[in-house]
Design a protein around this motif. Structure first.
Motif, PDB file in Angstrom:
ATOM      1  N   ALA A 213     -50.953 -85.630   9.244  1.00  0.00           N
ATOM      2  CA  ALA A 213     -51.783 -84.931  10.221  1.00  0.00           C
ATOM      3  C   ALA A 213     -52.478 -83.732   9.590  1.00  0.00           C
ATOM      4  N   GLU A 214     -51.726 -82.972   8.786  1.00  0.00           N
ATOM      5  CA  GLU A 214     -52.332 -81.800   8.126  1.00  0.00           C
ATOM      6  C   GLU A 214     -53.480 -82.231   7.231  1.00  0.00           C
ATOM      7  N   GLU A 215     -53.284 -83.344   6.538  1.00  0.00           N
ATOM      8  CA  GLU A 215     -54.320 -83.801   5.610  1.00  0.00           C
ATOM      9  C   GLU A 215     -55.561 -84.259   6.358  1.00  0.00           C
TER      10      GLU A 215
ATOM     11  N   ALA B 243     -57.385 -81.209   7.207  1.00  0.00           N
ATOM     12  CA  ALA B 243     -57.951 -80.582   6.012  1.00  0.00           C
ATOM     13  C   ALA B 243     -59.199 -81.316   5.539  1.00  0.00           C
TER      14      ALA B 243
ATOM     15  N   PRO C 192     -51.210 -85.390  -4.263  1.00  0.00           N
ATOM     16  CA  PRO C 192     -50.529 -84.133  -4.602  1.00  0.00           C
ATOM     17  C   PRO C 192     -50.192 -83.373  -3.330  1.00  0.00           C
TER      18      PRO C 192
ATOM     19  N   VAL D  59     -50.477 -80.284  -1.711  1.00  0.00           N
ATOM     20  CA  VAL D  59     -51.149 -78.984  -1.752  1.00  0.00           C
ATOM     21  C   VAL D  59     -50.818 -78.225  -0.495  1.00  0.00           C
ATOM     22  N   ARG D  60     -49.563 -77.961  -0.293  1.00  0.00           N
ATOM     23  CA  ARG D  60     -49.172 -77.356   0.975  1.00  0.00           C
ATOM     24  C   ARG D  60     -48.829 -75.896   0.750  1.00  0.00           C
ATOM     25  N   ARG D  61     -49.339 -75.046   1.595  1.00  0.00           N
ATOM     26  CA  ARG D  61     -48.979 -73.628   1.533  1.00  0.00           C
ATOM     27  C   ARG D  61     -48.993 -73.068   2.932  1.00  0.00           C
ATOM     28  N   GLU D  62     -48.535 -71.863   3.064  1.00  0.00           N
ATOM     29  CA  GLU D  62     -48.680 -71.203   4.360  1.00  0.00           C
ATOM     30  C   GLU D  62     -50.169 -71.003   4.607  1.00  0.00           C
ATOM     31  N   THR D  63     -50.533 -70.653   5.803  1.00  0.00           N
ATOM     32  CA  THR D  63     -51.955 -70.499   6.109  1.00  0.00           C
ATOM     33  C   THR D  63     -52.543 -69.493   5.149  1.00  0.00           C
ATOM     34  N   CYS D  64     -53.778 -69.735   4.778  1.00  0.00           N
ATOM     35  CA  CYS D  64     -54.391 -68.944   3.734  1.00  0.00           C
ATOM     36  C   CYS D  64     -54.688 -67.546   4.203  1.00  0.00           C
TER      37      CYS D  64
END
Lengths: 250, 250
Positions: free
Chosen positions: B148-150, B153, B242, B244-249
């Motif tokens: 879902a995140e992808e 994005a 890959p 590429v997960r991080r906390e919100t930018c």
DNA sequence: ACGCTAGGTGTACGTTGTACACGGTTTTAG
DNA sequence: CTAAAACCGTGTACAACGTACACCTAGCGT
């Protein structure tokens, strides 16, 4: 804008101002005004950037600024070029690292000075520091067998992407400063809105939401930058490049 | 902004306004106000979009508008959602065609209504038509095995790029309207500026210029869009993606 | 010592969004 | 059929914006 105004703007940016000997000692100076204006814009946003407010932080009056800066528009020119002056030039080396460095410098500048993205960009007379940064980015893609048009297109493509994410980021920063409410808290308070997000109306949105698509969002800058660079790699490393040539788009 | 204002904004956008029976026949209506405002913004730019100007085109007075729209901010919300309503939903089919379609719809909207890009974007209450368009874009990438995140994005990456080119385009349109001088004529008149572009200072810039890099520039939208889609293809069609997960930018 | 020059101040104007009080018009309640 | 209630549009007013203009003052070059 008249020709005389344009030439004045160019002189302002490219020829350092000569200081005069006559008259009382100046309490202000062009660079002090520009610095103060940047501090105001950084801390309070572009809408707080008024001549009166800048003057106030300098312990002076609005009209005093006009002795050092022709007008607000030119003050903005100077502020933008000063911000570019804080960026580092992209280093020589592999194109991908160089473009990534350029993108990160841009991003860093936008994070430090989000007001830049709320200013009109076209027809702003570019200053020496702005141009130096752009020149360094061109240098990064200068040995890849690209045509001159393609070099420009590659660098501006990166710029456009960073502009896009940057604007979203700048809007969020601005909203948080103005309302004092964090982005998360804001959306949490939107119950009246969520009530309208029904599966029949917005099936994918609801599905993505329920799958946690908004709980740990990917970093928009990092994700997008990687994709853009991948896409440029496809172009740059292709055996034969497609001829995407047209008249100017506008 | 208070909670009550937010809820009112939501109702304004999502619940069609009920028309009242009592009182004199209304000469104006919400949709007439919104239409008039869009026409003014299209033709004269967002800075000409004043309550007085909109009222004038309707043969009315500024204060009359407040009977149909709570304030200028909400009027902008309505205008933006109306613009999204003019776009078509991305069709089902191969992801690349779908995303390209979505990008072109965005681009077309920005060309028709460049003022959208000069409005603050964060915290604007999204309307039904805005969300419907976004939902259709999500649907395009829903069957690719992305998380879902992808999915989010990928769609926002396309959006950010189009926002970036769009803003540049909008600035140029605005400058041309305000000054009456075409982009080309403007730069041609910048002799005082060119004089500062010397090979020692800006070697790549001068080289690119002399190689005709600015004579037949590539279309910024077409070139960039192709690269972005290529980059997304690399990501989407990769065997293993890959993380590429991080906390919100932000 | 005198005057020219440049730095800083105060006042004033037109434009913005919109609060408030008012007057006219239509539908509904009695 | 009359009175009230609800609603539409107008006019006036305010604070904040950039900046033109007139003015006073401080200091260097003669």
């Amino acid at each position: 804008m008249k020709q005389s105004d344009r030439d004045r703007a160019v002189r302002l940016l490219w020829d350092p101002p000569a200081e005069s000997s006559r008259g009382p000692k100046a309490a202000l100076s062009q660079s002090r005004v520009v610095e103060a204006a940047m501090k105001v814009a950084d801390a309070e946003g572009v809408e707080a950037l008024t001549m009166r407010r800048v003057a106030e932080t300098l312990g002076s009056t609005a009209m005093a600024l006009y002795r050092h800066v022709p007008g607000k528009s030119e003050l903005l020119d100077l502020m933008v070029d000063a911000a570019w002056g804080e960026t580092e030039r992209a280093p020589k080396g592999p194109w991908r690292e160089g473009l990534e460095f350029y993108a990160r410098q841009l991003w860093q500048m936008y994070r430090a000075h989000p007001w830049i993205l709320q200013l009109p960009h076209a027809r702003r007379t570019p200053g020496p520091r702005t141009m130096a940064s752009f020149d360094s980015a061109l240098a990064v893609v200068s040995d890849l067998g690209l045509s001159a048009e393609e070099m420009v297109a590659v660098v501006t493509a990166v710029g456009h992407f960073v502009d896009g994410v940057g604007r979203t980021m700048a809007d969020r920063v601005k909203a948080e400063r103005e309302t004092g409410v964090s982005e998360e808290a804001w959306w949490d308070g939107q119950d009246a809105l969520w009530a309208h997000f029904t599966p029949d109306r917005l099936p994918m949105m609801v599905h993505v939401w329920n799958s946690g698509g908004y709980e740990r969002p990917l970093d928009e800058f990092e994700f997008g930058l990687a994709r853009v660079l991948d896409g440029l790699a496809v172009f740059i490393e292709a055996e034969e490049r497609p001829a995407v040539r047209r008249e100017t788009c506008l």
